[in-house]
Design an enzyme around this catalytic site. Structure first.
Site, PDB file in Angstrom:
ATOM      1  N   GLU A 111       0.828  -1.209   0.000  1.00 22.55           N
ATOM      2  CA  GLU A 111       0.000   0.000   0.000  1.00 22.55           C
ATOM      3  C   GLU A 111       0.859   1.255   0.000  1.00 22.55           C
ATOM      4  O   GLU A 111       2.061   1.205   0.262  1.00 22.55           O
ATOM      5  CB  GLU A 111      -0.932  -0.019   1.220  1.00 22.55           C
ATOM      6  CG  GLU A 111      -0.206  -0.211   2.540  1.00 22.55           C
ATOM      7  CD  GLU A 111      -1.116  -0.751   3.651  1.00 22.55           C
ATOM      8  OE1 GLU A 111      -1.722  -1.826   3.447  1.00 22.55           O
ATOM      9  OE2 GLU A 111      -1.212  -0.106   4.695  1.00 22.55           O
ATOM     10  N   LYS A 113       2.460   4.668   1.251  1.00 21.04           N
ATOM     11  CA  LYS A 113       2.835   5.217   2.551  1.00 21.04           C
ATOM     12  C   LYS A 113       2.441   6.691   2.527  1.00 21.04           C
ATOM     13  O   LYS A 113       3.084   7.507   1.863  1.00 21.04           O
ATOM     14  CB  LYS A 113       4.345   5.059   2.746  1.00 21.04           C
ATOM     15  CG  LYS A 113       4.807   5.352   4.144  1.00 21.04           C
ATOM     16  CD  LYS A 113       6.270   4.921   4.297  1.00 21.04           C
ATOM     17  CE  LYS A 113       6.749   5.133   5.722  1.00 21.04           C
ATOM     18  NZ  LYS A 113       6.686   6.524   6.152  1.00 21.04           N
ATOM     19  N   ASP A 115       2.089  10.418   3.506  1.00 23.38           N
ATOM     20  CA  ASP A 115       2.966  11.328   4.234  1.00 23.38           C
ATOM     21  C   ASP A 115       2.126  12.252   5.110  1.00 23.38           C
ATOM     22  O   ASP A 115       1.772  13.363   4.721  1.00 23.38           O
ATOM     23  CB  ASP A 115       3.789  12.143   3.225  1.00 23.38           C
ATOM     24  CG  ASP A 115       5.071  12.660   3.851  1.00 23.38           C
ATOM     25  OD1 ASP A 115       5.351  12.296   5.008  1.00 23.38           O
ATOM     26  OD2 ASP A 115       5.778  13.426   3.177  1.00 23.38           O
ATOM     27  N   TYR A 226      -5.079   2.309   7.968  1.00 17.75           N
ATOM     28  CA  TYR A 226      -4.395   1.221   7.270  1.00 17.75           C
ATOM     29  C   TYR A 226      -4.152  -0.037   8.107  1.00 17.75           C
ATOM     30  O   TYR A 226      -3.654  -1.024   7.586  1.00 17.75           O
ATOM     31  CB  TYR A 226      -3.074   1.700   6.676  1.00 17.75           C
ATOM     32  CG  TYR A 226      -2.153   2.399   7.649  1.00 17.75           C
ATOM     33  CD1 TYR A 226      -1.531   1.700   8.677  1.00 17.75           C
ATOM     34  CD2 TYR A 226      -1.901   3.760   7.524  1.00 17.75           C
ATOM     35  CE1 TYR A 226      -0.693   2.341   9.563  1.00 17.75           C
ATOM     36  CE2 TYR A 226      -1.056   4.412   8.404  1.00 17.75           C
ATOM     37  CZ  TYR A 226      -0.458   3.697   9.425  1.00 17.75           C
ATOM     38  OH  TYR A 226       0.368   4.330  10.301  1.00 17.75           O
ATOM     39  N   LYS A 314      11.081   3.304   0.615  1.00 20.23           N
ATOM     40  CA  LYS A 314      11.087   4.754   0.384  1.00 20.23           C
ATOM     41  C   LYS A 314      11.419   5.045  -1.070  1.00 20.23           C
ATOM     42  O   LYS A 314      12.365   4.472  -1.622  1.00 20.23           O
ATOM     43  CB  LYS A 314      12.147   5.410   1.279  1.00 20.23           C
ATOM     44  CG  LYS A 314      11.816   5.322   2.761  1.00 20.23           C
ATOM     45  CD  LYS A 314      10.867   6.436   3.148  1.00 20.23           C
ATOM     46  CE  LYS A 314      10.979   6.723   4.638  1.00 20.23           C
ATOM     47  NZ  LYS A 314      10.402   8.003   4.991  1.00 20.23           N
ATOM     48  N   CYS A 408      28.081  35.252 -28.256  1.00 21.49           N
ATOM     49  CA  CYS A 408      27.706  33.840 -28.291  1.00 21.49           C
ATOM     50  C   CYS A 408      28.950  32.966 -28.151  1.00 21.49           C
ATOM     51  O   CYS A 408      29.907  33.141 -28.890  1.00 21.49           O
ATOM     52  CB  CYS A 408      27.001  33.534 -29.606  1.00 21.49           C
ATOM     53  SG  CYS A 408      26.694  31.782 -29.858  1.00 21.49           S
ATOM     54  N   CYS A 411      29.507  31.093 -31.699  1.00 23.40           N
ATOM     55  CA  CYS A 411      29.872  31.766 -32.950  1.00 23.40           C
ATOM     56  C   CYS A 411      30.414  33.173 -32.744  1.00 23.40           C
ATOM     57  O   CYS A 411      30.780  33.840 -33.707  1.00 23.40           O
ATOM     58  CB  CYS A 411      28.673  31.809 -33.890  1.00 23.40           C
ATOM     59  SG  CYS A 411      27.409  32.976 -33.362  1.00 23.40           S
ATOM     60  N   CYS A 426      21.447  34.470 -29.204  1.00 24.28           N
ATOM     61  CA  CYS A 426      22.494  34.759 -30.167  1.00 24.28           C
ATOM     62  C   CYS A 426      21.793  35.144 -31.453  1.00 24.28           C
ATOM     63  O   CYS A 426      20.888  34.461 -31.902  1.00 24.28           O
ATOM     64  CB  CYS A 426      23.340  33.510 -30.393  1.00 24.28           C
ATOM     65  SG  CYS A 426      24.267  33.576 -31.933  1.00 24.28           S
ATOM     66  N   CYS A 431      25.518  31.096 -36.787  1.00 29.97           N
ATOM     67  CA  CYS A 431      25.749  30.338 -35.555  1.00 29.97           C
ATOM     68  C   CYS A 431      25.569  28.839 -35.800  1.00 29.97           C
ATOM     69  O   CYS A 431      24.479  28.392 -36.147  1.00 29.97           O
ATOM     70  CB  CYS A 431      24.788  30.803 -34.473  1.00 29.97           C
ATOM     71  SG  CYS A 431      25.129  30.062 -32.873  1.00 29.97           S
TER      72      CYS A 431
HETATM   73 ZN   LIG Z   1      25.817  31.942 -31.898  1.00 36.28          ZN
END
Ligand SMILES: [Zn+2]
Length: 666
Positions: A111, A113, A115, A226, A314, A408, A411, A426, A431
């Site tokens: 089952e 768990k 929290d 439970y 867990k 960039c 490039c 860029c 590029c």
């Molecule tokens: Zn670039």
């Protein structure tokens, strides 16, 4: 009317509807009808206080705030479960069980768990008489008055034949708060300026510790029970049977409970919940595996700390801490620059993590993440891990603040970030990080319309470094193309023809195809109607572009930035050299159609703007720098270097008077 009988009927009915609504989540009457029943009961009880009993539905919130809770001893110690964290540990658990049971193969109940906060509820003669916290396991707090306010906990059980043993029993479970309830509560607390709860479990625990049941009743607490931990008279053989009986008696049991006859299936079921758990409206931190048979449970017994017959599994933690050794930049296909944290490798959810995304500059600033920081990282589902927050306590003072690069890293083109955007980009046409994307867009139907240039071809052209920027398309050779995969002589020739054909495109297509941010088809069209060539746009002032109706400041800025980039200008120049049409074919009707002017020196009759306006109104254009493309240089008083340059290039130089005549011809 027999008042006593009516009161009893009403209670039964309300109890039934409480169960339908709060326990089974399946109401059968409207809230209004329910309220009517409750009102009638309240009225009768107030008229006849002698009939009020503690198990009446009107008595959920009763009693005054208390000074503190009294301690109560648990009938049977509330032991905690042994934790496991891997399937291997579950296999070991299974081996232990079989060994202990002398080779018997136990069935397992598995089952979720939940929290929340562990509680033990005692029913006597079917009536709730006590609710207690786990405390230290042997002694807990008596929180009965708070427990009574939780509407999914029946004050009175439905006791029939099958549920008879439950008339006098202790059940255990977890009081929790839904995620929704938690968010609503925190929102309300924020409004009042009160400190917030960290998570639903804290909120549930904090609520149960409230000394005023009225406050607790407003906290939207819920429960899953439970375990049937004690019955005065036995009667059930397995854990699942107990749960069935509990359900029948009106106790709320989590629906996600399954029985398995081997550990492999148990592990599979546990794994299946690891991601699925996020779909629930309450938090779970694992699974609980119990030996099904109560007789086997008894034989297995307990150690001082834990029962031997059950174990918690867990879920792997979603968060771990590690150190950021560097922040690097990734350039995406669309030119977006994403800062990425380089991490000291760490195990998380079964994989080794050495990088995590930081999203963008603002996120880094907001979270105050620095190079050298110890940070929490998290992995949600299948996505790339994310840096959550730094552990500021671990700073040494040597951490470095991240600065977004201006160029960039791929490039070396300019990086821009529009004011209202979070993402830096860029803007480099060449590029490599964006090249495939750029080519795809460049060739698309509304841009240069090169149909044969599909993704498979683009991939090869870029990967084999045949095409390094879009201008390279126009110097492709037939033999190179024909040698590509899935390309024959004929299709190579077709593609080449298409590419050649595209050279003659109206230049608005080229403008659109360059992929300048914000320049869609419409803006490209506007530009082509107002400028006669790419060159002219390239040299235009921002103000002039902005003046075009339909083009705003942000778009103009983006165009200016694009053409300011040295590399972009180089590529455009190459496109021109390779034969791509850079001029508008839109006929500008007018006296000065196609003629380009440069003004220099001080004009007497007109202001500079007026003169430029006249040129434009007659279909001509003007630019600020002298080149071979200029037809006339109008020299006013004290002309500057442009005059000299025009002379050198042999461009017609006219005075203001001559200009005046020219524009007033005919
Ligand atoms: Zn670039």
């Amino acid at each position: 009317m027999d008042v006593k009988k009516r009161i009893s009927e009403l209670r039964e009915e309300i109890r039934y509807h409480d169960r339908k609504y709060y326990v089974e989540n399946n109401p059968v009457i409207s809230d209004y009808e329910y309220d009517q029943l409750m009102e009638e009961l309240k009225k009768l009880e107030s008229e006849h206080p002698e009939y009020v009993t503690p198990d009446s539905p009107t008595q959920r919130v009763s009693g005054q705030p208390v000074e503190g809770f009294s301690s109560v001893k648990h009938k049977i110690p509330m032991l905690s479960l042994d934790n496991t964290y891997s399937s291997k540990e579950l296999l070991d658990f299974d081996k232990r069980m079989k060994k202990f049971l002398g080779g018997e193969k136990p069935d397992y109940a598995v089952e979720l768990k939940i929290d929340g906060v562990g509680v033990a509820l005692i029913y006597e003669n079917g009536v709730l008489v006590r609710g207690a916290t786990r405390g230290d396991g042997s002694t807990g707090d008596d929180i009965t008055s708070n427990i009574r306010t939780i509407k999914s906990i029946p004050l009175k059980l439905d006791i029939a034949n099958e549920t008879k043993p439950l008339a006098n029993c202790e059940v255990r479970g977890e009081v929790y708060m839904t995620r929704k309830g938690f968010e609503a509560l925190n929102k309300e607390k924020a409004k009042k300026g009160e400190p917030l709860f960290a998570n639903p479990r804290n909120a549930a625990a904090g609520s149960l510790r409230q000394l005023d049941p009225k406050v607790v009743s407003k906290r939207n607490l819920d429960v899953f029970l439970y375990t049937l931990s004690y019955t005065k008279e036995g009667g059930y053989k397995t854990h699942m049977e107990c749960l069935e009986a509990m359900k029948k008696a009106g106790l709320k049991v989590n629906p996600n409970i399954n029985k398995f006859s081997n550990i492999e299936d148990v592990i599979k079921y546990c794994d299946s919940w690891e991601n699925k758990k996020e779909t629930l409206d309450y938090e779970t931190d694992g699974m609980v595996i119990k030996v099904e048979s109560l007789e086997q449970q008894k034989r297995l017994g307990s150690t001082i700390k834990n029962p031997r017959w059950a174990v918690a599994y867990k879920f792997p933690p979603k968060q771990v801490t590690t150190k950021i050794t560097d922040i690097v930049i990734q350039v995406g296909r669309t030119g977006a620059l994403t800062p990425v944290a380089v991490l000291e490798p760490v195990e998380l959810s079964g994989s080794t993590i050495s990088r995590a995304t930081l999203h963008n500059e603002d996120e880094i600033k907001r979270k105050d993440i620095r190079v050298g920081d110890t940070v929490f990282i998290e992995k949600a589902g299948e996505v790339i891990p994310e840096v959550i927050k730094p552990v500021k306590e671990k700073r040494t003072g040597k951490e470095k603040i991240f600065i977004m690069p201006k160029k960039c890293p791929v490039c070396n083109s300019d990086v821009v970030r529009p004011e209202d955007e979070a993402v830096s980009r860029c803007i480099g046409l060449s590029c490599p990080a964006q090249l495939k994307n750029s080519l795809h867009h460049f060739a698309s139907r509304h841009a240069m319309n090169i149909d044969g240039l599909g993704p498979a071809i683009i991939d090869q052209l870029v990967d084999k470094k045949i095409v390094r920027d879009i201008s390279d398309l126009y110097i492709l050779k037939i033999d190179v193309l024909a040698n590509l995969e899935r390309m024959g002589e004929k299709s190579a020739q077709n593609l080449l023809d298409e590419i050649n054909e595209s050279k003659k495109n109206e230049f608005s297509r080229l403008l659109f195809g360059l992929g300048i941010r914000y320049v869609g088809r419409h803006i490209a069209k506007l530009l082509s109607e107002n400028f006669s060539s790419i060159d002219e746009i390239m040299h235009a002032e921002k103000e002039k572009i902005e003046k075009i109706e339909g083009i705003g400041g942000i778009v103009a800025e983006s165009i200016i930035l694009f053409f300011r980039d040295e590399k972009n200008r180089e590529i455009i120049e190459k496109l021109g050299k390779n034969g791509v049409s850079m001029e508008s074919k839109v006929e500008k009707k007018g006296l000065l159609s196609g003629k380009r002017f440069v003004f220099t020196g001080i004009l007497e009759k007109y202001s500079r703007a007026e003169a430029e306006g006249i040129v434009e109104s007659l279909g001509g254009s003007f630019t600020s720098s002298v080149s071979e493309n200029v037809d006339f240089v109008v020299a006013g008083k004290d002309p500057g270097s442009k005059y000299e340059k025009a002379k050198k290039l042999g461009i017609a130089i006219i005075s203001e008077e001559e200009f005046d005549k020219l524009v007033h011809e005919s």
